[in-house]
Design a protein around this motif. Structure first.
Motif, PDB file in Angstrom:
ATOM      1  N   ALA A  75       0.827  -1.204   0.000  1.00  0.00           N
ATOM      2  CA  ALA A  75       0.000   0.000   0.000  1.00  0.00           C
ATOM      3  C   ALA A  75       0.862   1.255   0.000  1.00  0.00           C
ATOM      4  O   ALA A  75       0.574   2.221  -0.729  1.00  0.00           O
ATOM      5  CB  ALA A  75      -0.924  -0.008   1.218  1.00  0.00           C
ATOM      6  N   VAL A  76       1.927   1.254   0.800  1.00  0.00           N
ATOM      7  CA  VAL A  76       2.829   2.407   0.851  1.00  0.00           C
ATOM      8  C   VAL A  76       3.464   2.660  -0.513  1.00  0.00           C
ATOM      9  O   VAL A  76       3.646   3.806  -0.927  1.00  0.00           O
ATOM     10  CB  VAL A  76       3.914   2.195   1.930  1.00  0.00           C
ATOM     11  CG1 VAL A  76       5.022   3.255   1.812  1.00  0.00           C
ATOM     12  CG2 VAL A  76       3.298   2.259   3.326  1.00  0.00           C
ATOM     13  N   SER A  77       3.767   1.595  -1.234  1.00  0.00           N
ATOM     14  CA  SER A  77       4.385   1.759  -2.553  1.00  0.00           C
ATOM     15  C   SER A  77       3.453   2.489  -3.517  1.00  0.00           C
ATOM     16  O   SER A  77       3.904   3.330  -4.317  1.00  0.00           O
ATOM     17  CB  SER A  77       4.776   0.396  -3.131  1.00  0.00           C
ATOM     18  OG  SER A  77       3.642  -0.343  -3.558  1.00  0.00           O
ATOM     19  N   PHE A  78       2.154   2.194  -3.464  1.00  0.00           N
ATOM     20  CA  PHE A  78       1.205   2.877  -4.343  1.00  0.00           C
ATOM     21  C   PHE A  78       1.051   4.347  -3.949  1.00  0.00           C
ATOM     22  O   PHE A  78       0.929   5.226  -4.806  1.00  0.00           O
ATOM     23  CB  PHE A  78      -0.147   2.168  -4.325  1.00  0.00           C
ATOM     24  CG  PHE A  78      -0.228   1.011  -5.284  1.00  0.00           C
ATOM     25  CD1 PHE A  78      -0.529   1.209  -6.617  1.00  0.00           C
ATOM     26  CD2 PHE A  78       0.026  -0.286  -4.856  1.00  0.00           C
ATOM     27  CE1 PHE A  78      -0.592   0.157  -7.509  1.00  0.00           C
ATOM     28  CE2 PHE A  78      -0.034  -1.354  -5.726  1.00  0.00           C
ATOM     29  CZ  PHE A  78      -0.340  -1.138  -7.064  1.00  0.00           C
ATOM     30  N   LEU A  79       1.054   4.607  -2.640  1.00  0.00           N
ATOM     31  CA  LEU A  79       0.999   6.002  -2.196  1.00  0.00           C
ATOM     32  C   LEU A  79       2.260   6.750  -2.634  1.00  0.00           C
ATOM     33  O   LEU A  79       2.182   7.889  -3.119  1.00  0.00           O
ATOM     34  CB  LEU A  79       0.850   6.060  -0.673  1.00  0.00           C
ATOM     35  CG  LEU A  79      -0.527   5.712  -0.105  1.00  0.00           C
ATOM     36  CD1 LEU A  79      -0.482   5.691   1.418  1.00  0.00           C
ATOM     37  CD2 LEU A  79      -1.580   6.707  -0.588  1.00  0.00           C
ATOM     38  N   ALA A  80       3.426   6.126  -2.451  1.00  0.00           N
ATOM     39  CA  ALA A  80       4.678   6.755  -2.863  1.00  0.00           C
ATOM     40  C   ALA A  80       4.685   7.003  -4.368  1.00  0.00           C
ATOM     41  O   ALA A  80       5.071   8.083  -4.842  1.00  0.00           O
ATOM     42  CB  ALA A  80       5.854   5.865  -2.465  1.00  0.00           C
ATOM     43  N   GLY A  81       4.244   5.997  -5.130  1.00  0.00           N
ATOM     44  CA  GLY A  81       4.178   6.161  -6.572  1.00  0.00           C
ATOM     45  C   GLY A  81       3.216   7.261  -6.981  1.00  0.00           C
ATOM     46  O   GLY A  81       3.499   8.053  -7.897  1.00  0.00           O
ATOM     47  N   TYR A  82       2.085   7.349  -6.305  1.00  0.00           N
ATOM     48  CA  TYR A  82       1.091   8.380  -6.609  1.00  0.00           C
ATOM     49  C   TYR A  82       1.681   9.771  -6.400  1.00  0.00           C
ATOM     50  O   TYR A  82       1.520  10.664  -7.257  1.00  0.00           O
ATOM     51  CB  TYR A  82      -0.128   8.171  -5.715  1.00  0.00           C
ATOM     52  CG  TYR A  82      -1.166   9.272  -5.814  1.00  0.00           C
ATOM     53  CD1 TYR A  82      -2.005   9.367  -6.925  1.00  0.00           C
ATOM     54  CD2 TYR A  82      -1.313  10.213  -4.795  1.00  0.00           C
ATOM     55  CE1 TYR A  82      -2.962  10.372  -7.012  1.00  0.00           C
ATOM     56  CE2 TYR A  82      -2.261  11.213  -4.880  1.00  0.00           C
ATOM     57  CZ  TYR A  82      -3.086  11.290  -5.979  1.00  0.00           C
ATOM     58  OH  TYR A  82      -4.030  12.292  -6.063  1.00  0.00           O
ATOM     59  N   PHE A  83       2.385   9.972  -5.294  1.00  0.00           N
ATOM     60  CA  PHE A  83       2.942  11.297  -5.012  1.00  0.00           C
ATOM     61  C   PHE A  83       4.171  11.607  -5.860  1.00  0.00           C
ATOM     62  O   PHE A  83       4.485  12.774  -6.089  1.00  0.00           O
ATOM     63  CB  PHE A  83       3.289  11.412  -3.522  1.00  0.00           C
ATOM     64  CG  PHE A  83       2.083  11.522  -2.640  1.00  0.00           C
ATOM     65  CD1 PHE A  83       1.235  12.631  -2.722  1.00  0.00           C
ATOM     66  CD2 PHE A  83       1.762  10.521  -1.742  1.00  0.00           C
ATOM     67  CE1 PHE A  83       0.111  12.731  -1.916  1.00  0.00           C
ATOM     68  CE2 PHE A  83       0.638  10.606  -0.938  1.00  0.00           C
ATOM     69  CZ  PHE A  83      -0.196  11.717  -1.020  1.00  0.00           C
ATOM     70  N   MET A  84       4.868  10.577  -6.349  1.00  0.00           N
ATOM     71  CA  MET A  84       6.046  10.818  -7.191  1.00  0.00           C
ATOM     72  C   MET A  84       5.689  11.021  -8.659  1.00  0.00           C
ATOM     73  O   MET A  84       6.565  11.332  -9.475  1.00  0.00           O
ATOM     74  CB  MET A  84       7.044   9.662  -7.049  1.00  0.00           C
ATOM     75  CG  MET A  84       7.881   9.745  -5.783  1.00  0.00           C
ATOM     76  SD  MET A  84       9.239   8.522  -5.740  1.00  0.00           S
ATOM     77  CE  MET A  84       8.347   7.081  -5.154  1.00  0.00           C
TER      78      MET A  84
END
Length: 457
Positions: free
Chosen positions: A156-165
């Protein structure tokens, strides 16, 4: 004189939570690495003008590497120890994570993702064996099952990180892929201070070191075990002998079926949501992150239920429910239903999927003795990952050629097969000591539970 207790009889304490942090870091990093590629692939595809086959190969590369890493890493862990392998893996992962930033073509990325998978695959059996060998008997299911929950947090954190990047620009995928170095380095530093497994040391004839660790952690009048375990040297084929081959098959089959749907749907969930009509800008990425965060709703209940009602029912029922949910999603895929209902069905699937995922860490390490525990855990990890790699590669082809509904039907049918396998094969290991659990159907005799403690007195 105080009563002698074993490590398995000790109450939960700070050391158990420390070991949990060291071991669950494996699944957090795994979830992050496998999740971030889902966002990165959709961004980098125009950059390299990749075909669907090349995209599928890169998406599956990490999983293929985990097959090799799990198979050989588990065996090496039983030979050279838990701590050495733990630290070496994180060092290799840190270097490989940084190198992803500099790739110039899809082949380079494929090779890096494969070797990242090798290190991740090797980390699984180390984590499972170490946590098992330190866990109290009454809380082993909670601690082992909880490790799997960190995979979903990392995912889940990876998708959030990807979304913000995404805002970085056309080459944001470079930052996404190399961002895994952050949790890897933190975990590497933390693992420097972890102890070696006393059980493994004792198996190597290093009783003095093993007893010193137990005494330092738990104090006087605590021993490693009061049961007799095999003192055989580790050989790879032992995981198929003395009745253990049955458990290799059972674990490999239910684990493979469960993760085939997890990785194939999870890796391409932005595209799936897009076909459901959730394709407004970057909404499908945010929706993916929300769905994966909500999956964690299944974690806490299963950690309670697996100790109260046992391993067997908490594997069987989630397999059936996830099967029904995916079949329902397949039936409704062409009906243009509201996003809230789509989200609800995915959350039901995900929460029960998270729940049964706890058994990926319980059964492989409870059903095998210390001298082959990591070997068996690594091999079954490897089998599950090669199955995941195949499904991740084939999934977009099936999705493109047969449509979303049929793809979900196939996924639901696979989970129903897993349900049948669990009904006929799943054993119950609740409240058993490690020696008892690893002796089911093996024909290996048990020593009187008081024999060794009396000798110590």
């Amino acid at each position: 004189m105080s009563k002698v207790k074993t490590m398995e009889e000790m109450p939960l304490s700070k050391i158990h939570f420390k070991i949990f942090a060291y071991t669950s870091g494996s699944t957090f990093v795994d979830g992050y690495v496998l999740g971030i590629i889902a966002v990165a692939l959709s961004i980098m595809q125009p950059y390299f003008d990749m075909s669907p086959i090349v995209t599928g190969l890169i998406g599956a590369a990490t999983l293929a590497g985990m097959f090799v890493g799990g198979t050989f890493g588990g065996f090496l862990t039983d030979l050279v120890g838990r701590k050495k392998m733990f630290i070496l893996n994180m060092l290799i992962l840190a270097i490989l994570s940084i190198l992803q930033f500099f790739v110039q073509d899809p082949l380079q990325l494929f090779m890096l993702r494969f070797f990242i998978g090798f290190a991740l695959g090797a980390d699984y059996p180390i984590s499972g064996a170490l946590m098992t060998e330190f866990s109290p008997k009454k809380h082993r299911g909670i601690l082992l099952g909880g490790i799997n929950g960190l995979w979903f947090i990392g995912y889940a954190v990876s998708f959030l990180a990807g979304y913000f990047m995404l805002s970085i620009g056309d080459e944001s995928w470079r930052w996404m892929l190399s961002s895994s170095v952050v949790p890897v380095v933190l975990l590497l530093i933390a693992r420097m201070n972890m102890p070696e497994s006393p059980r493994w040391l004792a198996k190597q004839g290093r009783e003095k070191e093993a007893n010193a660790i137990v005494k330092e952690i738990f104090g006087e009048h605590v021993i490693i075990s009061d049961e007799n375990e095999s003192t055989e040297k580790t050989t790879f084929l032992d995981i198929f002998r003395n009745g253990y081959g049955k458990w290799v098959i059972f674990v490999s089959v239910f684990w493979s079926i469960q993760v085939m749907t997890t990785f194939s749907i999870g890796t391409y969930i932005p595209e799936i949501l897009g076909q459901f009509g959730v394709n407004d800008g970057s909404q499908e990425y945010l929706g993916s992150a929300v769905i994966n965060i909500l999956y964690l709703a299944g974690l806490l209940p299963i950690l309670y239920l697996v100790e109260k009602y046992g391993r067997r029912p908490t594997l069987i029922w989630p397999l059936l429910i996830t099967s029904i949910t995916l079949l329902t999603l397949g039936a409704t895929s062409g009906l243009n239903i509201p996003f809230a209902l789509i989200l609800a069905l995915f959350v039901i699937y995900g929460t029960f999927n998270t729940g049964m995922g706890a058994h990926q860490w319980i059964y492989p390490y409870e059903l095998f003795p210390t001298h082959i525990r990591a070997t068996a855990g690594g091999f079954t990890t490897g089998i599950s990952r090669i199955a995941s790699a195949v499904s991740t590669f084939v999934f977009p082809l099936i999705l493109g050629n047969f449509g979303l509904a049929n793809t979900l039907y196939i996924s639901g049918a696979l989970l129903f097969i897993g349900f049948l396998v669990a009904v006929f094969m799943a054993p119950e290991t609740k409240n058993m000591s490690i020696s008892q659990a690893s002796s089911i159907d093996s024909g290996r005799p048990q020593e009187d539970s008081f024999t060794q403690s009396k000798k110590v007195k």
